[in-house]
Design an enzyme around this catalytic site. Structure first.
Site, PDB file in Angstrom:
ATOM      1  N   TYR A 193       9.645 -12.755  -1.804  1.00  0.00           N
ATOM      2  CA  TYR A 193      10.302 -12.735  -0.600  1.00  0.00           C
ATOM      3  C   TYR A 193       9.962 -14.663  -0.033  1.00  0.00           C
ATOM      4  O   TYR A 193      10.226 -15.768  -0.228  1.00  0.00           O
ATOM      5  CB  TYR A 193       9.801 -11.696   0.618  1.00  0.00           C
ATOM      6  CG  TYR A 193      11.548 -12.387   1.408  1.00  0.00           C
ATOM      7  CD1 TYR A 193      12.217 -12.297   1.367  1.00  0.00           C
ATOM      8  CD2 TYR A 193      10.976 -12.863   2.556  1.00  0.00           C
ATOM      9  CE1 TYR A 193      13.320 -12.684   2.459  1.00  0.00           C
ATOM     10  CE2 TYR A 193      11.041 -13.644   3.419  1.00  0.00           C
ATOM     11  CZ  TYR A 193      12.468 -13.070   3.185  1.00  0.00           C
ATOM     12  OH  TYR A 193      13.668 -14.151   4.937  1.00  0.00           O
ATOM     13  N   SER A 232      28.219 -11.947   7.352  1.00  0.00           N
ATOM     14  CA  SER A 232      28.224 -10.879   7.564  1.00  0.00           C
ATOM     15  C   SER A 232      27.680  -9.963   9.629  1.00  0.00           C
ATOM     16  O   SER A 232      28.238  -8.764   9.491  1.00  0.00           O
ATOM     17  CB  SER A 232      28.844 -10.276   6.310  1.00  0.00           C
ATOM     18  OG  SER A 232      27.758  -9.614   5.975  1.00  0.00           O
ATOM     19  N   ARG A 233      27.434  -9.845   8.632  1.00  0.00           N
ATOM     20  CA  ARG A 233      26.148  -9.304   9.880  1.00  0.00           C
ATOM     21  C   ARG A 233      24.466 -10.106  10.154  1.00  0.00           C
ATOM     22  O   ARG A 233      24.274 -10.994   9.643  1.00  0.00           O
ATOM     23  CB  ARG A 233      25.878  -7.878   9.249  1.00  0.00           C
ATOM     24  CG  ARG A 233      24.949  -8.859   7.944  1.00  0.00           C
ATOM     25  CD  ARG A 233      24.140  -6.755   7.818  1.00  0.00           C
ATOM     26  NE  ARG A 233      25.154  -5.611   7.398  1.00  0.00           N
ATOM     27  CZ  ARG A 233      26.172  -5.743   6.521  1.00  0.00           C
ATOM     28  NH1 ARG A 233      26.085  -6.098   5.242  1.00  0.00           N
ATOM     29  NH2 ARG A 233      26.799  -5.063   6.321  1.00  0.00           N
ATOM     30  N   GLY A 234      24.414 -10.117  11.335  1.00  0.00           N
ATOM     31  CA  GLY A 234      22.480 -10.025  11.784  1.00  0.00           C
ATOM     32  C   GLY A 234      23.218 -11.944  12.515  1.00  0.00           C
ATOM     33  O   GLY A 234      24.008 -11.822  12.601  1.00  0.00           O
ATOM     34  N   LYS A 287      11.456 -18.383   0.289  1.00  0.00           N
ATOM     35  CA  LYS A 287      11.921 -19.080   1.059  1.00  0.00           C
ATOM     36  C   LYS A 287      10.795 -20.338   1.137  1.00  0.00           C
ATOM     37  O   LYS A 287      10.827 -21.230   1.265  1.00  0.00           O
ATOM     38  CB  LYS A 287      11.261 -18.149   1.565  1.00  0.00           C
ATOM     39  CG  LYS A 287      12.309 -16.759   2.605  1.00  0.00           C
ATOM     40  CD  LYS A 287      13.955 -17.646   2.829  1.00  0.00           C
ATOM     41  CE  LYS A 287      14.499 -16.426   2.928  1.00  0.00           C
ATOM     42  NZ  LYS A 287      15.768 -16.613   3.050  1.00  0.00           N
ATOM     43  N   SER A 304      12.023 -19.210   5.913  1.00  0.00           N
ATOM     44  CA  SER A 304      11.087 -17.686   6.653  1.00  0.00           C
ATOM     45  C   SER A 304      10.291 -18.272   7.039  1.00  0.00           C
ATOM     46  O   SER A 304       9.175 -18.798   6.607  1.00  0.00           O
ATOM     47  CB  SER A 304      11.228 -16.763   6.212  1.00  0.00           C
ATOM     48  OG  SER A 304      10.128 -15.558   6.827  1.00  0.00           O
ATOM     49  N   ARG A 347      28.818  -9.958  -0.248  1.00  0.00           N
ATOM     50  CA  ARG A 347      29.200  -9.333  -0.742  1.00  0.00           C
ATOM     51  C   ARG A 347      29.971  -8.599  -0.340  1.00  0.00           C
ATOM     52  O   ARG A 347      30.745  -7.923  -1.323  1.00  0.00           O
ATOM     53  CB  ARG A 347      27.522  -8.299  -1.308  1.00  0.00           C
ATOM     54  CG  ARG A 347      27.133  -9.313  -1.933  1.00  0.00           C
ATOM     55  CD  ARG A 347      25.530  -8.217  -2.579  1.00  0.00           C
ATOM     56  NE  ARG A 347      24.587  -8.290  -1.942  1.00  0.00           N
ATOM     57  CZ  ARG A 347      23.160  -7.803  -1.494  1.00  0.00           C
ATOM     58  NH1 ARG A 347      23.183  -7.174  -2.852  1.00  0.00           N
ATOM     59  NH2 ARG A 347      22.754  -7.899  -1.319  1.00  0.00           N
ATOM     60  N   ALA A 403      22.461 -16.311   2.836  1.00  0.00           N
ATOM     61  CA  ALA A 403      22.054 -14.834   1.983  1.00  0.00           C
ATOM     62  C   ALA A 403      21.142 -14.828   1.012  1.00  0.00           C
ATOM     63  O   ALA A 403      20.413 -16.258   1.184  1.00  0.00           O
ATOM     64  CB  ALA A 403      23.588 -15.281   0.964  1.00  0.00           C
TER      65      ALA A 403
END
Length: 248
Positions: free
Chosen positions: A158, A19-21, A162, A145, A42, A93
């Site tokens: 996080y 949805s973004r980025g 990853k 990442s 979401r 996501a």
């Protein structure tokens, strides 16, 4: 000459967190390349709704939480009915982290692990099972990442998720025996992520040690994702870093 069939380019790609980025940039780029794209997040943003309205025959979007497996299963079935069988998956996501490990609650650790590691593994299993049942070959790209390879304060949970996805990428590529190409793309920090996690001093240090002189941009990552989904390649089980050599 090998008799092993080449894995064809993906024609229907599912993008989580689209949805973004970076996710939205991947969706937009794949559409421009002529691919049919299904995307969920979401919250469906106006930008994603606009793409769906402009390409009604090639885009399917919906609001789905990646941790809700029954909702993800229903979404995949809807995609197959509208666009055709899924033969490409981009696990994008994820949720971030902005707290030192000693200050991160048990609930937050569980949420980060569930969203960034458990959910994409479950979504991958779902999609791979359907492709194998249909006798199809496909491609999977996991967005991980640079944090999985280098240490950064405030990103312990996080980074662990990853790193787990990097390891899963290598193992799944071997497990599938060439029937599917499974790779990961590990971007460096995006400017939008940096301000929430790292102070200006560490930000300046990262920029200074980056030979290209700037932080990673989504436009620098999407061509790699597109190549892994579309091009004839023998790249499999690899983690491709896109960070301007900051981590070298």
């Amino acid at each position: 000459m090998s008799d092993t069939p080449v894995v064809p380019p993906s024609t229907v790609v599912l993008v989580s967190g689209g949805s973004r980025g970076l996710g939205l940039a991947i969706v937009t780029d794949l559409l421009a390349a002529g691919t049919k794209v299904a995307a969920f997040a979401r919250t469906v943003t106006p930008e994603l709704e606009k793409l769906a309205a402009e390409h009604p025959d090639r885009v399917h979007v919906d609001a789905v939480d990646v941790t809700d497996l029954p909702a993800a299963q229903a979404f995949v079935r809807e995609v197959e009915q509208r666009l055709g069988p899924v033969d490409g998956l981009v696990n994008n996501a994820a949720v971030g982290q902005d707290s030192m490990h000693t200050h991160t609650s048990t609930v937050d650790i569980a949420r980060i692990v569930e969203t960034n590691l458990t959910a994409p593994l479950q979504l991958t299993r779902l999609v791979v099972r359907r492709m194998l049942a249909q006798g199809r070959r496909g491609r999977i790209v996991n967005v991980t990442s640079i944090c999985a390879q280098r240490g950064f304060p405030g990103l312990v949970a996080y980074s662990a998720t990853k790193g787990g996805m990097d390891a899963a990428t290598r193992s799944l590529a071997r497990e599938l025996g060439g029937r599917m190409l499974v790779n990961a793309v590990a971007p460096g920090f995006f400017a939008s992520e940096m301000s929430a996690v790292l102070g200006s001093t560490q930000l300046d240090q990262i920029v200074r040690r980056t030979p290209t002189g700037h932080l990673t941009e989504p436009a620098e990552v999407v061509p790699v994702v597109r190549m892994l989904l579309h091009e004839q390649t023998n790249i499999n089980g690899q983690v491709i870093v896109v960070d301007g050599a900051a981590s070298v």
